[in-house]
Design a protein around this motif. Sequence first.
Motif, mmCIF file in Angstrom:
data_model
loop_
_atom_site.group_PDB
_atom_site.id
_atom_site.type_symbol
_atom_site.label_atom_id
_atom_site.label_comp_id
_atom_site.label_asym_id
_atom_site.label_seq_id
_atom_site.Cartn_x
_atom_site.Cartn_y
_atom_site.Cartn_z
ATOM 1 N N TYR A 175 -4.065 2.634 -8.168
ATOM 2 C CA TYR A 175 -2.880 2.541 -7.313
ATOM 3 C C TYR A 175 -2.932 1.318 -6.402
ATOM 4 O O TYR A 175 -1.971 0.544 -6.320
ATOM 5 C CB TYR A 175 -2.750 3.821 -6.468
ATOM 6 C CG TYR A 175 -1.634 3.740 -5.448
ATOM 7 C CD1 TYR A 175 -0.334 4.097 -5.772
ATOM 8 C CD2 TYR A 175 -1.872 3.268 -4.149
ATOM 9 C CE1 TYR A 175 0.700 3.997 -4.847
ATOM 10 C CE2 TYR A 175 -0.850 3.160 -3.223
ATOM 11 C CZ TYR A 175 0.427 3.522 -3.570
ATOM 12 O OH TYR A 175 1.450 3.400 -2.667
ATOM 13 N N ASP A 176 -4.045 1.123 -5.718
ATOM 14 C CA ASP A 176 -4.120 0.077 -4.695
ATOM 15 C C ASP A 176 -4.165 -1.318 -5.311
ATOM 16 O O ASP A 176 -3.428 -2.220 -4.891
ATOM 17 C CB ASP A 176 -5.352 0.308 -3.812
ATOM 18 C CG ASP A 176 -5.320 1.671 -3.145
ATOM 19 O OD1 ASP A 176 -4.598 1.817 -2.152
ATOM 20 O OD2 ASP A 176 -5.983 2.584 -3.645
ATOM 21 N N TYR A 234 -1.437 8.360 -2.565
ATOM 22 C CA TYR A 234 -2.134 7.443 -3.464
ATOM 23 C C TYR A 234 -3.217 8.125 -4.290
ATOM 24 O O TYR A 234 -3.866 7.496 -5.120
ATOM 25 C CB TYR A 234 -2.770 6.303 -2.660
ATOM 26 C CG TYR A 234 -3.526 6.769 -1.440
ATOM 27 C CD1 TYR A 234 -4.744 7.443 -1.541
ATOM 28 C CD2 TYR A 234 -3.005 6.567 -0.165
ATOM 29 C CE1 TYR A 234 -5.418 7.898 -0.436
ATOM 30 C CE2 TYR A 234 -3.680 7.006 0.967
ATOM 31 C CZ TYR A 234 -4.884 7.670 0.824
ATOM 32 O OH TYR A 234 -5.553 8.131 1.933
ATOM 33 N N SER A 294 -3.297 -2.366 -8.340
ATOM 34 C CA SER A 294 -2.074 -2.724 -9.051
ATOM 35 C C SER A 294 -0.937 -3.007 -8.069
ATOM 36 O O SER A 294 -0.130 -3.924 -8.289
ATOM 37 C CB SER A 294 -1.670 -1.618 -10.032
ATOM 38 O OG SER A 294 -1.439 -0.394 -9.357
ATOM 39 N N SER A 295 -0.876 -2.264 -6.971
ATOM 40 C CA SER A 295 0.171 -2.487 -5.966
ATOM 41 C C SER A 295 0.008 -3.837 -5.289
ATOM 42 O O SER A 295 0.994 -4.585 -5.106
ATOM 43 C CB SER A 295 0.143 -1.369 -4.918
ATOM 44 O OG SER A 295 0.415 -0.122 -5.494
ATOM 45 N N HIS A 354 -10.553 1.155 -11.263
ATOM 46 C CA HIS A 354 -10.098 2.312 -10.502
ATOM 47 C C HIS A 354 -11.007 2.437 -9.270
ATOM 48 O O HIS A 354 -12.082 1.836 -9.215
ATOM 49 C CB HIS A 354 -10.151 3.578 -11.342
ATOM 50 C CG HIS A 354 -9.025 3.692 -12.312
ATOM 51 N ND1 HIS A 354 -8.575 4.890 -12.821
ATOM 52 C CD2 HIS A 354 -8.234 2.738 -12.887
ATOM 53 C CE1 HIS A 354 -7.564 4.693 -13.652
ATOM 54 N NE2 HIS A 354 -7.345 3.391 -13.723
ATOM 55 N N GLU A 413 -5.042 10.609 -7.013
ATOM 56 C CA GLU A 413 -4.869 11.320 -8.277
ATOM 57 C C GLU A 413 -5.600 12.657 -8.231
ATOM 58 O O GLU A 413 -5.087 13.684 -8.669
ATOM 59 C CB GLU A 413 -5.389 10.450 -9.421
ATOM 60 C CG GLU A 413 -5.031 10.947 -10.806
ATOM 61 C CD GLU A 413 -5.424 9.948 -11.873
ATOM 62 O OE1 GLU A 413 -6.402 10.222 -12.607
ATOM 63 O OE2 GLU A 413 -4.769 8.891 -11.970
ATOM 64 N N SER A 418 0.815 -1.230 0.000
ATOM 65 C CA SER A 418 0.000 0.000 0.000
ATOM 66 C C SER A 418 0.842 1.270 0.000
ATOM 67 O O SER A 418 0.349 2.355 -0.325
ATOM 68 C CB SER A 418 -0.925 0.011 1.214
ATOM 69 O OG SER A 418 -0.184 0.206 2.405
ATOM 70 N N ARG A 437 -8.427 7.282 -6.295
ATOM 71 C CA ARG A 437 -7.164 6.571 -6.069
ATOM 72 C C ARG A 437 -6.671 5.864 -7.331
ATOM 73 O O ARG A 437 -5.653 5.162 -7.272
ATOM 74 C CB ARG A 437 -7.348 5.552 -4.943
ATOM 75 C CG ARG A 437 -7.778 6.172 -3.622
ATOM 76 C CD ARG A 437 -8.070 5.136 -2.537
ATOM 77 N NE ARG A 437 -6.864 4.504 -2.020
ATOM 78 C CZ ARG A 437 -6.493 4.505 -0.743
ATOM 79 N NH1 ARG A 437 -7.236 5.129 0.167
ATOM 80 N NH2 ARG A 437 -5.387 3.903 -0.359
ATOM 81 N N SER A 438 -7.352 6.053 -8.456
ATOM 82 C CA SER A 438 -7.060 5.377 -9.723
ATOM 83 C C SER A 438 -6.870 3.871 -9.468
ATOM 84 O O SER A 438 -7.608 3.281 -8.693
ATOM 85 C CB SER A 438 -5.873 6.028 -10.439
ATOM 86 O OG SER A 438 -4.676 5.848 -9.713
#
Length: 485
Positions: free
Chosen positions: A325-326, A298, A328-329, A350, A300, A75, A322-323
């Motif tokens: 980010y979470d 995190y 994909s991470s 997203h 956008e 995260s 947050r697009s």
Amino acid sequence: MNYEDVMKLALERGFYFPSCEIYADAQAGFWEYGPSGVSLKNKFLELWRRELIRRDGMMEIDGSQIMSKSVFEASGHLGNFADPIIKCIKCKSTFRADRTISEISKIEIPESADLIEFDNAILQNNIKCPKCKGDFEKTRKFNMMFKVGIGPEEEEAYLRPETCQSIFVDFPRLFKTMRGKLPLGIAQVGKSFRNEIAPRQSLLRLREFYQAEIEVFCNPKKLDEMDRFSEIQNTIIRIQTDAEPVSMTCREAVESKVIPNKFVAYYLGILTEFYEKTGIDVTKSRFRKLGDKEKAFYAEVAFDFEVETTIGWLELVACNYRSDYDLSSHAKKSNEKFEVMDNDEKVLPHIFEISMGIDRSLYTILEHSLKDDKENERIVLALKPYLSPIHVGVLSLIKKDGLKEKTDDIYLQIKRKCDAFLDHSGAIGRRYRRLDEIGSPFAITVDYQTLEDQTVTIRKRDSMEQSRIKISDLQSIITESIAYP
């Protein structure tokens, strides 16, 4: 009424109070809800569920408060979840750099600014230690995660600093087993933990606090394909970018590009409608768009829902796009697949987040509802009836001649249909004042006439109007009056 008035009410009427207050070593930043506070909090959350969760058919989960190290490596919290701190060379006291600079020099520097900006501000403004006037060491970052050891080997794990991470790691299972379809909202209520450097002002900055978070998973190609937007297109919201807050409809906000798309505008609209129903004065609210150095690592795009109080603007809700980010991470760290099918298209969703601070929200409701009725020499907590900790006080005029027994009987009839309080002691006027102060919308008084014609006096909190009603009508009148909107 101001912060001190709310604090006095909270302590004297069982809303909230410091944890472990009988001990000298009790740590700051930990507060407990009393019976009045628990009742208010539960009703607030029921309204939240009605107005947000059920409205959109969202799912609700209840995740673990302790999570593995891998979750927070993925995260970004272990690397980025930190506040700037400065330490006095002389007395060794530690302070948050951004707040200390602001309080002494009135210069505002975002907490996510580069460390050199804090050092330069301290040097240029000759800022010294507030305790001993000593000089400061260089600014450094302090990670606010609470670390815990699991089992006899004390395997590294952490108390969650936000409730949303379990929503993200659970997403693949939830989408599959619950037959999910984008856009999909998943919510969670629970406690989060942050090792704040300087917790203060009771519920406003805590180390252990309640959040109500919603994560809406969506197809990023369809952010303006929002069928439900028509429900809120005429809802008035207040938006602030660089200038003063401006009131506009959600439709106007999208058309003027103040809000990037219908998807985000829809959730800002229903959030405003929700807070209006809590009794908060939404004319004193704003969605403040955050700059690049203010928003979370995190995010956008980010809007903070803030409300004006006697101690300034309080952030009640963080609204973050947050697009991916979470997801994909976590996909990269876990080697699990997070893509889902949206009709015939494979999508890595997203996320738009609505992260609500429950404690701050409750404080703001109390402050906006607390009134000093000087004309009638009383303090009134003018809560919405459906949020009141006690819906009705049941009072006997005196405790003899059968009035106590009749009062007890009426109380037994209604106490399972609403939150009722039985009171036989003291002058009737003083008992009315106590109920006004705790926010009870009604008081019922049993007197000698009750024994003759089976009627009682019902008194309304806000108008102080009193009228006679039949005992047989009592339950329906109260139930209808305290129903959620």
